[in-house]
Enzyme design. Sequence first.
Site, mmCIF file in Angstrom:
data_model
loop_
_atom_site.group_PDB
_atom_site.id
_atom_site.type_symbol
_atom_site.label_atom_id
_atom_site.label_comp_id
_atom_site.label_asym_id
_atom_site.label_seq_id
_atom_site.Cartn_x
_atom_site.Cartn_y
_atom_site.Cartn_z
ATOM 1 N N HIS A 66 0.821 -1.216 0.000
ATOM 2 C CA HIS A 66 0.000 0.000 0.000
ATOM 3 C C HIS A 66 0.858 1.270 0.000
ATOM 4 C CE1 HIS A 66 0.442 -0.030 4.534
ATOM 5 N NE2 HIS A 66 0.430 1.273 4.337
ATOM 6 N N ASP A 109 -0.147 -7.618 1.751
ATOM 7 C CA ASP A 109 0.361 -6.249 1.744
ATOM 8 C C ASP A 109 1.888 -6.248 1.839
ATOM 9 O OD1 ASP A 109 0.480 -3.518 1.793
ATOM 10 O OD2 ASP A 109 -0.173 -3.304 3.885
ATOM 11 N N SER A 201 4.429 2.347 8.093
ATOM 12 C CA SER A 201 4.042 1.269 7.177
ATOM 13 C C SER A 201 5.233 0.781 6.370
ATOM 14 C CB SER A 201 2.960 1.766 6.209
ATOM 15 O OG SER A 201 1.765 2.035 6.881
ATOM 16 N N GLY A 202 5.302 -0.530 6.176
ATOM 17 C CA GLY A 202 6.368 -1.096 5.363
ATOM 18 C C GLY A 202 7.617 -1.454 6.142
#
Length: 248
Positions: A66, A109, A201-202
């Site tokens: 994402h 994801d 995120s990530g």
Amino acid sequence: MTRATHRFLLLHLLTCLGLHALGSEIINGRNVPKNSMLYMASVQNDGVHKCGGFLINEHFVVTAAHCKHPKLSVVLGTHNLQKVDNKSMRYDVKTCKFPSYENVEKGDDIMLLKLSRKARLDNKVQPIQLQKTKMRDESNCSVAGWGYTITGGKPDNVLKAVDVRIVNQKVCKEKWGENLPAKAICAGGYGTDKGFCQGDSGGPLVCSGKAVGVVSFNYNKNCSYPNKPNVYTDVSKYLEWIKKRNRC
């Protein structure tokens, strides 16, 4: 006042206030020493930090699917995003999302970023190994990033980390219900004030020195950690796909 008397009074004050006197350090995490977490990557869109990521070898960084944006690049080898040498630290990338990814709720994801040139491994940049088996419940882990330190805040230029524990999968499923992806792992954000926030995120969930998960999502972007655990993509479920990365 003597130095010894000052120390005594400070210790007495903290004892009276209780452990919550140091709570802000836990909620916002701690600054990461410059000689550690050398695998961390800042994934940026048009030069602005958007997500975290982690280097797995000289050619690839792993992040969340994402996090894909039109003008992505990766910065390696810095703990302070205000101190970036674009010539040596910034890399253009080619994106390779997991083929079946649609949105975070449906899972998968995860994304590979192929660096435009070989990363130079030195005392500032080193890859991290990937976890190959399932982690035990309550395992002590950590998550790091340049994301928000409070809900609705703003990214932090200095890399921070916080300790979290793996949440039992059955408990996580009970809390999230059908909204928990099949290949996910949970840690922090439930029964605690520790976890990640937007901008993280990530980044990797790291246990015993290995990358176990990829930061995916929390509950309604609430970083105050209500009643649902933080959710990560389970790296061990994607090892075969990562091995075929040369197809990217």
